[in-house]
Write a protein that holds these residues in place. Structure first.
Motif, PDB file in Angstrom:
ATOM      1  N   SER A  44      -5.358  22.540  12.816  1.00 60.33           N
ATOM      2  CA  SER A  44      -6.519  22.019  12.086  1.00 60.33           C
ATOM      3  C   SER A  44      -6.983  23.097  11.128  1.00 60.33           C
ATOM      4  O   SER A  44      -7.145  24.253  11.522  1.00 60.33           O
ATOM      5  CB  SER A  44      -7.629  21.625  13.064  1.00 60.33           C
ATOM      6  OG  SER A  44      -7.228  20.506  13.831  1.00 60.33           O
ATOM      7  N   PHE A  80      -6.054  17.731  10.424  1.00 56.88           N
ATOM      8  CA  PHE A  80      -6.405  17.763  11.846  1.00 56.88           C
ATOM      9  C   PHE A  80      -5.110  17.641  12.631  1.00 56.88           C
ATOM     10  O   PHE A  80      -4.407  16.636  12.533  1.00 56.88           O
ATOM     11  CB  PHE A  80      -7.385  16.635  12.187  1.00 56.88           C
ATOM     12  CG  PHE A  80      -8.725  16.825  11.522  1.00 56.88           C
ATOM     13  CD1 PHE A  80      -9.665  17.692  12.068  1.00 56.88           C
ATOM     14  CD2 PHE A  80      -9.024  16.178  10.336  1.00 56.88           C
ATOM     15  CE1 PHE A  80     -10.888  17.898  11.437  1.00 56.88           C
ATOM     16  CE2 PHE A  80     -10.241  16.373   9.703  1.00 56.88           C
ATOM     17  CZ  PHE A  80     -11.178  17.236  10.260  1.00 56.88           C
ATOM     18  N   LEU A 119      -8.698  13.865  17.933  1.00 57.50           N
ATOM     19  CA  LEU A 119     -10.130  14.150  17.939  1.00 57.50           C
ATOM     20  C   LEU A 119     -10.873  13.292  18.946  1.00 57.50           C
ATOM     21  O   LEU A 119     -12.102  13.390  19.050  1.00 57.50           O
ATOM     22  CB  LEU A 119     -10.707  13.917  16.538  1.00 57.50           C
ATOM     23  CG  LEU A 119     -10.091  14.754  15.399  1.00 57.50           C
ATOM     24  CD1 LEU A 119     -10.784  14.434  14.080  1.00 57.50           C
ATOM     25  CD2 LEU A 119     -10.164  16.238  15.710  1.00 57.50           C
ATOM     26  N   THR A 142     -14.541  20.023  16.137  1.00 57.59           N
ATOM     27  CA  THR A 142     -13.442  20.353  15.232  1.00 57.59           C
ATOM     28  C   THR A 142     -13.704  19.775  13.843  1.00 57.59           C
ATOM     29  O   THR A 142     -13.525  20.453  12.827  1.00 57.59           O
ATOM     30  CB  THR A 142     -12.100  19.820  15.782  1.00 57.59           C
ATOM     31  OG1 THR A 142     -11.815  20.448  17.033  1.00 57.59           O
ATOM     32  CG2 THR A 142     -10.961  20.092  14.814  1.00 57.59           C
TER      33      THR A 142
END
Length: 366
Positions: free
Chosen positions: A118, A138, A142, A152
């Motif tokens: 990420s 990413f 998530l 994040t």
């Protein structure tokens, strides 16, 4: 020759489960490392402090890849990123975040390539053209761990609006067990090279790259660290774990650079009339201009100052400016020459990056 043993899958998964996954940011050239005793004069320091920050009032447009399939990501992951944008905006900042459907319109191009980590570019460095068209990625789900996933997304968007890693803050006074840090980051799930670890953890930011003169171990821009990696401060020898979410200091500093935009306070520009800039370094002023005839116009700053100046087509500017110039670090003044239409409204945004004294700079249109 010794027989090559296969890795134990259970041990590998256990290592991944207990080790935090980190963001590998690509700092712009000159951002790292800080040289002991370096800092330069006051003008240099202030120019660095405001580098890569967007003009307040900018509408930052983001876009998600739909192909190739490996870059696409799931709708649930995209929803987390949208939520993170909304959380930054909910702080009342002057930036706008708008999802667009056309890649050519996007300032931020977001992918979900698993295994690539990420990461995001810093602030306006997202506008730099590169061979890889992505500006943010990413590299893991998530949604498997909702709290970690949201942090994040908040972290990467923090980079995209101009904020660096907080654990590299020189005011932190962190002394690393460097051998342990390199060993930990070389292992799954990060699998970082020594150079990547040095760039993202060991190296310190220059003092003029951080916000303020204190360290925030709870910042969303701070990594968590397992026991044994930090030698000093001793209280973190057993590990450092930010509380999660946007800290009080995160909120303070993003509002200081991007305060709420109040269009009613924007001053009207009149041709051939100088407007003094009573601003401290880093502050911004907005001006409205409505030409009475269609022709070429020139906008220019005057005085011993450095400024980032951009002109937009309407009171609530969307997308890229008509014209922009940053005279920081030069002996010239910011200057724009553009063809404007009578009766239409334009907005001039000007961030004063450096001035010896407030009021010793001005802007004029003619």
């Amino acid at each position: 020759m010794a027989k090559k043993t296969q890795p134990d899958e259970g041990a590998y998964l256990a290592q991944v489960a207990r080790s935090p996954r980190y963001c590998a940011v690509d700092y712009p050239k000159g951002y790292l490392p800080a040289k002991p005793g370096a800092g330069g004069d006051e003008r240099t320091r202030l120019l660095r402090e405001t580098a890569y920050k967007w003009l307040n009032g900018t509408r930052i447009r983001f876009w998600f890849y739909a192909k190739p399939k490996a870059w696409m990501g799931s709708e649930s992951d995209r929803a987390v990123v949208r939520q993170a944008f909304q959380m930054w905006k909910a702080l009342g900042i002057g930036l706008e975040f708008v999802e667009v459907q056309n890649q050519a319109e996007a300032d931020l191009r977001i992918a979900f390539l698993q295994g690539d980590g990420s990461w995001s570019y810093i602030g306006t460095d997202n506008l730099t053209k590169r061979e890889d068209p992505r500006t943010m990625n990413f590299g893991w789900s998530l949604t498997e761990d909702p709290a970690e996933g949201l942090d994040t997304a908040l972290h990467e968007i923090g980079h995209a609006i101009g904020f660096p890693h907080e654990h590299q803050n020189p005011f932190a006074g962190i002394v690393w067990n460097e051998a342990a840090v390199y060993k930990s980051l070389a292992a799954p799930p990060n699998n970082w090279s020594k150079a990547t670890t040095k760039h993202n953890i060991i190296d310190k930011l220059a003092a003029d790259k951080v916000q303020g003169s204190s360290w925030d171990p709870n910042s969303v821009m701070h990594y968590p660290f397992e026991a044994g990696l930090i030698v000093q401060p001793k209280k973190y020898a057993k590990g450092l774990h930010p509380k999660g979410g946007l800290s009080a200091r995160d909120r303070k500093w993003v509002r200081s650079f991007y305060p709420p935009v109040k269009t009613e306070t924007a001053k009207a520009l009149t041709p051939f009339k100088a407007n003094s800039l009573y601003l401290a370094s880093g502050q911004q002023a907005d001006f409205v201009f409505k030409p009475i005839e269609t022709r070429d116009y020139e906008f220019r700053t005057f005085g011993d100052a450095d400024a980032l100046m951009a002109l937009y087509r309407q009171a609530q500017p969307a997308g890229k400016p008509i014209a922009q110039e940053d005279d920081g670090g030069t002996e010239d003044n910011a200057h724009l020459k553009v063809h404007l239409d009578a009766g239409k409204e334009y907005v001039l945004r000007l961030r004063l990056r450096y001035a010896k004294q407030p009021g010793q700079a001005a802007v004029m249109v003619w």
